[in-house]
Scaffold this motif. Sequence first.
Motif, mmCIF file in Angstrom:
data_model
loop_
_atom_site.group_PDB
_atom_site.id
_atom_site.type_symbol
_atom_site.label_atom_id
_atom_site.label_comp_id
_atom_site.label_asym_id
_atom_site.label_seq_id
_atom_site.Cartn_x
_atom_site.Cartn_y
_atom_site.Cartn_z
ATOM 1 N N GLN A 1 -13.806 -44.158 9.108
ATOM 2 C CA GLN A 1 -13.654 -45.469 9.750
ATOM 3 C C GLN A 1 -12.162 -45.746 9.923
ATOM 4 O O GLN A 1 -11.379 -45.484 9.022
ATOM 5 N N ASP A 2 -11.797 -46.258 11.102
ATOM 6 C CA ASP A 2 -10.414 -46.655 11.330
ATOM 7 C C ASP A 2 -10.342 -48.170 11.132
ATOM 8 O O ASP A 2 -10.749 -48.937 12.002
ATOM 9 N N ILE A 3 -9.846 -48.563 9.954
ATOM 10 C CA ILE A 3 -9.874 -49.984 9.586
ATOM 11 C C ILE A 3 -9.080 -50.825 10.600
ATOM 12 O O ILE A 3 -9.514 -51.885 11.026
ATOM 13 N N ASP A 4 -7.892 -50.289 11.018
ATOM 14 C CA ASP A 4 -7.002 -51.092 11.879
ATOM 15 C C ASP A 4 -7.659 -51.465 13.198
ATOM 16 O O ASP A 4 -7.588 -52.598 13.639
ATOM 17 N N SER A 5 -8.304 -50.477 13.837
ATOM 18 C CA SER A 5 -8.825 -50.746 15.191
ATOM 19 C C SER A 5 -10.316 -51.064 15.209
ATOM 20 O O SER A 5 -10.869 -51.387 16.241
ATOM 21 N N GLY A 6 -10.957 -50.956 14.074
ATOM 22 C CA GLY A 6 -12.405 -51.193 14.029
ATOM 23 C C GLY A 6 -13.173 -50.045 14.644
ATOM 24 O O GLY A 6 -14.346 -50.183 14.986
ATOM 25 N N GLY A 7 -12.526 -48.886 14.809
ATOM 26 C CA GLY A 7 -13.181 -47.719 15.423
ATOM 27 C C GLY A 7 -13.743 -46.768 14.382
ATOM 28 O O GLY A 7 -13.531 -46.931 13.179
ATOM 29 N N LYS A 8 -14.457 -45.773 14.869
ATOM 30 C CA LYS A 8 -15.046 -44.778 13.960
ATOM 31 C C LYS A 8 -14.878 -43.390 14.565
ATOM 32 O O LYS A 8 -15.145 -43.199 15.749
ATOM 33 N N MET A 9 -14.393 -42.443 13.752
ATOM 34 C CA MET A 9 -14.282 -41.064 14.247
ATOM 35 C C MET A 9 -15.334 -40.215 13.558
ATOM 36 O O MET A 9 -15.516 -40.318 12.341
ATOM 37 N N VAL A 10 -16.017 -39.390 14.331
ATOM 38 C CA VAL A 10 -17.000 -38.465 13.771
ATOM 39 C C VAL A 10 -16.641 -37.062 14.240
ATOM 40 O O VAL A 10 -16.466 -36.833 15.442
ATOM 41 N N MET A 11 -16.458 -36.136 13.297
ATOM 42 C CA MET A 11 -16.177 -34.744 13.670
ATOM 43 C C MET A 11 -17.360 -33.884 13.242
ATOM 44 O O MET A 11 -17.880 -34.050 12.136
ATOM 45 N N PHE A 12 -17.817 -32.990 14.122
ATOM 46 C CA PHE A 12 -18.912 -32.079 13.773
ATOM 47 C C PHE A 12 -18.312 -30.910 13.005
ATOM 48 O O PHE A 12 -17.329 -30.328 13.451
ATOM 49 N N ARG A 13 -18.929 -30.586 11.880
ATOM 50 C CA ARG A 13 -18.368 -29.512 11.059
ATOM 51 C C ARG A 13 -18.533 -28.160 11.752
ATOM 52 O O ARG A 13 -19.608 -27.839 12.258
ATOM 53 N N SER A 14 -17.434 -27.387 11.775
ATOM 54 C CA SER A 14 -17.471 -26.030 12.350
ATOM 55 C C SER A 14 -16.267 -25.284 11.795
ATOM 56 O O SER A 14 -15.440 -25.881 11.099
ATOM 57 N N THR A 15 -16.148 -24.005 12.111
ATOM 58 C CA THR A 15 -15.000 -23.244 11.588
ATOM 59 C C THR A 15 -13.689 -23.848 12.105
ATOM 60 O O THR A 15 -12.663 -23.761 11.445
ATOM 61 N N MET A 16 -13.733 -24.482 13.287
ATOM 62 C CA MET A 16 -12.519 -25.087 13.861
ATOM 63 C C MET A 16 -12.128 -26.369 13.131
ATOM 64 O O MET A 16 -10.963 -26.727 13.073
ATOM 65 N N THR A 17 -13.128 -27.099 12.642
ATOM 66 C CA THR A 17 -12.834 -28.452 12.142
ATOM 67 C C THR A 17 -12.900 -28.560 10.615
ATOM 68 O O THR A 17 -12.421 -29.532 10.063
ATOM 69 N N ASN A 18 -13.482 -27.545 9.968
ATOM 70 C CA ASN A 18 -13.712 -27.633 8.520
ATOM 71 C C ASN A 18 -12.461 -27.923 7.717
ATOM 72 O O ASN A 18 -12.481 -28.670 6.754
ATOM 73 N N PHE A 19 -11.354 -27.297 8.124
ATOM 74 C CA PHE A 19 -10.142 -27.419 7.327
ATOM 75 C C PHE A 19 -9.334 -28.679 7.677
ATOM 76 O O PHE A 19 -8.362 -29.005 7.006
ATOM 77 N N LEU A 20 -9.756 -29.424 8.725
ATOM 78 C CA LEU A 20 -8.979 -30.589 9.164
ATOM 79 C C LEU A 20 -8.996 -31.674 8.101
ATOM 80 O O LEU A 20 -10.037 -31.946 7.511
ATOM 81 N N ARG A 21 -7.843 -32.306 7.884
ATOM 82 C CA ARG A 21 -7.834 -33.484 6.993
ATOM 83 C C ARG A 21 -8.099 -34.676 7.889
ATOM 84 O O ARG A 21 -7.311 -35.011 8.769
ATOM 85 N N SER A 22 -9.258 -35.287 7.701
ATOM 86 C CA SER A 22 -9.694 -36.262 8.695
ATOM 87 C C SER A 22 -8.735 -37.429 8.878
ATOM 88 O O SER A 22 -8.531 -37.886 9.987
ATOM 89 N N ASP A 23 -8.095 -37.894 7.775
ATOM 90 C CA ASP A 23 -7.210 -39.047 7.961
ATOM 91 C C ASP A 23 -5.985 -38.693 8.795
ATOM 92 O O ASP A 23 -5.582 -39.435 9.691
ATOM 93 N N SER A 24 -5.395 -37.475 8.551
ATOM 94 C CA SER A 24 -4.201 -37.129 9.332
ATOM 95 C C SER A 24 -4.604 -36.774 10.772
ATOM 96 O O SER A 24 -3.859 -37.038 11.712
ATOM 97 N N PHE A 25 -5.813 -36.217 10.941
ATOM 98 C CA PHE A 25 -6.290 -35.913 12.303
ATOM 99 C C PHE A 25 -6.481 -37.218 13.089
ATOM 100 O O PHE A 25 -6.092 -37.325 14.249
ATOM 101 N N LEU A 26 -7.038 -38.216 12.411
ATOM 102 C CA LEU A 26 -7.237 -39.513 13.062
ATOM 103 C C LEU A 26 -5.883 -40.124 13.460
ATOM 104 O O LEU A 26 -5.703 -40.601 14.581
ATOM 105 N N LYS A 27 -4.904 -39.997 12.563
ATOM 106 C CA LYS A 27 -3.569 -40.550 12.857
ATOM 107 C C LYS A 27 -2.974 -39.869 14.085
ATOM 108 O O LYS A 27 -2.462 -40.507 14.991
ATOM 109 N N LYS A 28 -3.071 -38.528 14.109
ATOM 110 C CA LYS A 28 -2.531 -37.769 15.247
ATOM 111 C C LYS A 28 -3.222 -38.203 16.539
ATOM 112 O O LYS A 28 -2.594 -38.335 17.582
ATOM 113 N N THR A 29 -4.536 -38.410 16.447
ATOM 114 C CA THR A 29 -5.295 -38.785 17.648
ATOM 115 C C THR A 29 -4.830 -40.146 18.156
ATOM 116 O O THR A 29 -4.666 -40.352 19.350
ATOM 117 N N MET A 30 -4.584 -41.059 17.218
ATOM 118 C CA MET A 30 -4.183 -42.419 17.612
ATOM 119 C C MET A 30 -2.776 -42.431 18.214
ATOM 120 O O MET A 30 -2.403 -43.349 18.907
#
Length: 367
Positions: A42-71
């Motif tokens: 959950q992105d508290i600041d914007s009221g948004g939500k990010m959902v990542m599907f688990r796969s070999t590409m995404t498994n190692f991602l740190r979701s909070d830093s990925f969300l920050k980069k995306t924003m």
Amino acid sequence: MGNSKALLGFYITIACLAFIASKIIMSILLYKRWKRKHTSIQDIDSGGKMVMFRSTMTNFLRSDSFLKKTMKLSNKDIIGSGGYGTVYKLSVNDSISFAVKRLNRGSADRDRSFERELEAMGDIKHRNIVTLHGYYTSPHYNLLIYELMPNGSLDAVLHGKSKNKVKLDWPSRYKIAVGAARGILYLHQDCIPHIIHRDIKSSNILLDGNMEARVSDFGLAALMEPENTHVSTFVAGTFGYLAPEYFDTGKATAKGDVYSFGVVLLELLTGRKPMGEEFLEEGTKLVTWVQGVVQEKRPEHALDSSLDPYPANEVNQVLSIALLCLEPEPSKRPTMATVVKMLEHIKSEKHVSGSSSADILPKLCTE
Ligand SMILES: Nc1ncnc2c1ncn2[C@@H]1O[C@H](COP(=O)(O)OP(=O)(O)OP(=O)(O)O)[C@@H](O)[C@H]1O
């Protein structure tokens, strides 16, 4: 009498408790399964939500830093834009990047079915389809997170917009045609429920690192329909690629995708755009021009001069397949399954003694 009533009440209570318990267990199992397949943040600041599907590409991602980069994506990260929004490149490190498509409409006007559609799209995995790795929803906009295709779109490569322009020889064009056809066939035949793409065109055929075709934007036309009703009357698609019956019925069909694929085949053969300026000046379009040239029995006149030298037999067979896909009457067009068979047969026939494309084309088209 009193006893049997009490017994009946007891059984009903047990049945109700068992029913409730089974519902709770089912929900827990479904949630566990969902958790195994997804990472949600959950992105508290914007009221948004990010959902990542688990796969070999995404498994190692740190979701909070990925969300920050995306924003933090900004204009300098833009790699393209289209009717639904803007596409950005999101680099996680030197070797891993994603393409993030920002859809202009937010989730305020959407219901839970929007997310269900996206989750279904995330389940679609095929070597000729661009993988959806996740999504972000917020009241004002939505993001779709796709696998990045390093060689951009077929449209850019063919029509000269690509930064790292690659010369497409005949074997590459043939490989792209077969790959794209397999991707569309997968949507039509193997996805449950079956998916009609509705916007097959060269800018929706992307090219991976091996110049393999990957169909993108599947499911997007339905997703972006007003109120997402799934009644296929919303005008989707792109002029120059739309099947003639679409203008009468407004109904998207698998045979409509076949027609649009026929236009893409003509682009590969001629190197021309479906609605190129040269046609507009003469009040025609690529499809009508090629059909005219073929009727005049000089098809070689339509072919891309940069293809020279080319294997005339193979090129002519692909042209025949394109013309079948472009039949004005939908029932006369082959299915995508037949198109794939015909295209594959062009290369395989060299190893099959005693059969020629002249045999196979009419045979397959009567299926
Ligand atoms: N996954 C991806 N990897 C690399 N580039 C992409 C990716 N998705 C889109 N692009 C680039 O962004 C451009 C715009 O894509 P987009 O799908 O938004 O629009 P379009 O297909 O050109 O038009 P429309 O929205 O009308 O379908 C593409 O032509 C392509 O160059």
